[in-house]
Design an enzyme around this catalytic site. Structure first.
Site, PDB file in Angstrom:
ATOM      1  N   SER A   1      64.641  83.952 144.175  1.00  0.00           N
ATOM      2  CA  SER A   1      63.733  83.804 143.032  1.00  0.00           C
ATOM      3  C   SER A   1      63.735  82.389 142.463  1.00  0.00           C
ATOM      4  O   SER A   1      62.731  81.937 141.909  1.00  0.00           O
ATOM      5  CB  SER A   1      64.109  84.797 141.934  1.00  0.00           C
ATOM      6  OG  SER A   1      63.904  86.124 142.374  1.00  0.00           O
TER       7      SER A   1
ATOM      8  N   GLU B   1      76.636  83.056 134.891  1.00  0.00           N
ATOM      9  CA  GLU B   1      75.917  81.884 134.426  1.00  0.00           C
ATOM     10  C   GLU B   1      76.796  80.907 133.640  1.00  0.00           C
ATOM     11  O   GLU B   1      76.688  79.693 133.815  1.00  0.00           O
ATOM     12  CB  GLU B   1      74.715  82.304 133.562  1.00  0.00           C
ATOM     13  CG  GLU B   1      73.461  82.616 134.346  1.00  0.00           C
ATOM     14  CD  GLU B   1      73.432  84.040 134.902  1.00  0.00           C
ATOM     15  OE1 GLU B   1      74.431  84.760 134.726  1.00  0.00           O
ATOM     16  OE2 GLU B   1      72.404  84.415 135.503  1.00  0.00           O
TER      17      GLU B   1
END
Length: 311
Positions: free
Chosen positions: A36, A65
């Protein structure tokens, strides 16, 4: 190829692949969101960094993250590396402590945040960033960049590499038409804002970022020719660093009818539009539907914007 619309996330992926040979210091990867985030071509070209392959320059960070961005900060502090990471813009909040620390430490890290608005559609409100772009703009010394097309993406990514501070590129999943402008005019994106449609005596001035720049140009066609100015403002931080003469030439404060267009919260745009300006955005969470349906639901079509401007 100006006849071929391109998502800005795709432009980013192509650029880091093309530049991999010329920039051997470029090193990074994605959280669990490849393909993506379009970092796969870079990974294929440079190899994945593992304990068996220390020459690889791509990192599979996984679902983490905050550590991802913290690791990139560490690589930048060590020196000799231009680190980048990638995730969805709606997940930028997971990286936020590291983004803030990177800004404090003044490290050059390029953060790619894709799926930058409600236009990603069917993933629903959890994945549709509403407050994230404006929230990132609140972090001092973080350059938040939302390019209008693939060409602006190239200009801003180059600028991010030149900076000695962190940058965040907020990029689209949907394809965007390329601005039909000379390259030297698009190169002004490195100054943070520039006129994509100018007027010596505008009755209207429209400010926009990202996918809404093309929307602003569509609206401009519905207004009196020669009386509307459209400004692409991909990076507020860069723009505010420009000299006062340039800033005034872009802001055209003599024009009273001022409109902002951005697919996110309107809070903050009043700085450029004034207290009487019209700010069109999204101050609520989204819904799960195709992008075209959501654009109509939220008033992000040219006829709807034009109608609001006439009220």
């Amino acid at each position: 190829e100006k006849e071929a619309p391109k998502a800005t996330r795709n432009a980013f992926g192509e650029l880091i692949e093309f530049w991999a040979d010329e920039l051997p210091a470029l090193f990074g990867g994605s959280a669990d969101l490849e393909p993506s985030n379009m970092t796969g071509a870079f990974a294929k070209k440079t190899g994945t960094f593992t304990k068996e392959n220390r020459l690889g320059r791509s990192v599979s960070f996984g679902v983490r993250e905050f550590p991802m961005s913290a690791i990139c900060n560490g690589m930048a502090l060590y020196g000799g590396i231009i680190p980048f990471d990638a995730t969805f813009l709606s997940f930028a909040d997971y990286s936020r402590p590291a983004l803030r620390l990177g800004a404090i430490q003044k490290v050059r890290v390029i953060h790619e945040f894709t799926h930058d608005s409600f236009h990603l559609g069917e993933d629903g409100p959890t994945h549709q960033p509403v407050e994230q772009v404006m929230s990132l703009r609140l972090i001092p010394d973080l350059y938040v960049m939302r390019p209008a097309d693939a060409q602006e993406t190239e200009v801003l990514l180059k600028k991010g590499i030149e900076l000695n501070l962190p940058s965040a590129l907020c990029l689209t999943r949907q394809k965007l038409p390329l601005l039909d402008l000379p390259r030297e005019q698009i190169a002004l994106a490195r100054r943070g804002a520039y006129a994509v449609l100018d007027s010596k005596d505008p009755e209207w001035i429209l400010f926009a970022t990202g996918s809404e720049v093309n929307l602003a140009l569509e609206v401009a066609k519905m207004l009196e020719p020669g009386k509307v100015k459209v400004v692409s403002m991909p990076c507020w931080e860069l723009f505010m660093e420009q000299d006062s003469v340039y800033r005034e030439s872009i802001l055209s404060w003599e024009c009273q009818k001022r409109v902002s267009l951005e697919a996110g919260t309107i809070k903050g745009w009043q700085f450029f539009t004034g207290h009487k300006g019209l700010n069109i955005g999204l101050d609520h969470y989204g819904a799960c539907a195709p992008a075209g349906d959501l654009a109509k639901l939220y008033g992000f079509t040219a006829p709807q914007v034009y109608e609001r401007m006439q009220q």
